[in-house]
Design a protein around this motif. Structure first.
Motif, mmCIF file in Angstrom:
data_model
loop_
_atom_site.group_PDB
_atom_site.id
_atom_site.type_symbol
_atom_site.label_atom_id
_atom_site.label_comp_id
_atom_site.label_asym_id
_atom_site.label_seq_id
_atom_site.Cartn_x
_atom_site.Cartn_y
_atom_site.Cartn_z
ATOM 1 N N UNK A 12 0.822 -1.212 0.000
ATOM 2 C CA UNK A 12 0.000 0.000 0.000
ATOM 3 C C UNK A 12 0.858 1.265 0.000
ATOM 4 N N UNK A 13 0.259 2.320 -0.463
ATOM 5 C CA UNK A 13 0.893 3.630 -0.396
ATOM 6 C C UNK A 13 0.112 4.453 0.622
ATOM 7 N N UNK A 14 0.817 5.119 1.483
ATOM 8 C CA UNK A 14 0.156 6.007 2.419
ATOM 9 C C UNK A 14 1.056 7.207 2.662
ATOM 10 N N UNK A 15 0.447 8.259 3.119
ATOM 11 C CA UNK A 15 1.172 9.504 3.318
ATOM 12 C C UNK A 15 1.621 9.607 4.773
ATOM 13 N N UNK A 16 2.884 9.988 4.944
ATOM 14 C CA UNK A 16 3.461 10.190 6.265
ATOM 15 C C UNK A 16 4.593 11.202 6.091
ATOM 16 N N UNK A 17 4.753 12.108 7.010
ATOM 17 C CA UNK A 17 5.861 13.044 6.874
ATOM 18 C C UNK A 17 7.200 12.295 6.803
ATOM 19 N N UNK A 18 8.045 12.697 5.893
ATOM 20 C CA UNK A 18 9.337 12.026 5.685
ATOM 21 C C UNK A 18 10.128 11.953 6.990
ATOM 22 N N UNK A 19 10.139 13.037 7.759
ATOM 23 C CA UNK A 19 10.898 13.025 9.017
ATOM 24 C C UNK A 19 10.369 11.962 9.976
ATOM 25 N N UNK A 36 8.324 -2.706 8.159
ATOM 26 C CA UNK A 36 7.199 -3.401 7.515
ATOM 27 C C UNK A 36 6.614 -4.474 8.429
ATOM 28 N N UNK A 37 7.486 -5.274 9.031
ATOM 29 C CA UNK A 37 7.010 -6.324 9.940
ATOM 30 C C UNK A 37 6.300 -5.709 11.140
ATOM 31 N N UNK A 38 6.824 -4.594 11.635
ATOM 32 C CA UNK A 38 6.204 -3.916 12.775
ATOM 33 C C UNK A 38 4.819 -3.400 12.409
ATOM 34 N N UNK A 39 4.680 -2.837 11.215
ATOM 35 C CA UNK A 39 3.376 -2.340 10.771
ATOM 36 C C UNK A 39 2.379 -3.488 10.600
ATOM 37 N N UNK A 40 2.831 -4.608 10.026
ATOM 38 C CA UNK A 40 1.953 -5.779 9.873
ATOM 39 C C UNK A 40 1.512 -6.263 11.255
#
Length: 83
Positions: A12-19, A36-40
């Motif tokens: 997926x694509x999602x928006x998040x501030x680069x910092x 990625x594993x943490x987000x899953x």
């Protein structure tokens, strides 16, 4: 679902501030985890806590899909920190 969709994990694509993303990466790396594993893991925990019957069934099907994919590819990929 297209035939190839079962062979690849959805990206997926999602928006998040680069910092914020970069800070998450360095903090995760320091903890020895992959973002990625943490987000899953977060999504899995969120669904277990807040999911309805349909969403929990979808989670179970997704877990089965991951298990089958890992079995075809020789197991779960090594957890290596990413920046």
């Amino acid at each position: 679902m297209a035939p190839d969709d079962k062979d690849h994990t959805y990206s997926p694509k999602f928006r998040i501030p680069r910092r914020m993303w970069d800070a998450y990466g360095t903090a995760a790396n320091r903890q020895g985890i992959d973002r990625s594993a943490d987000l899953v893991d977060h999504v899995r925990d969120f669904l277990r806590q807040h999911g309805d019957e349909h969403e929990l069934a979808e989670l179970a099907a997704a877990e089965q899909e991951l298990a089958e994919r890992r079995a075809r590819k020789g197991g779960r990929p090594r957890k290596e920190p990413t920046a």
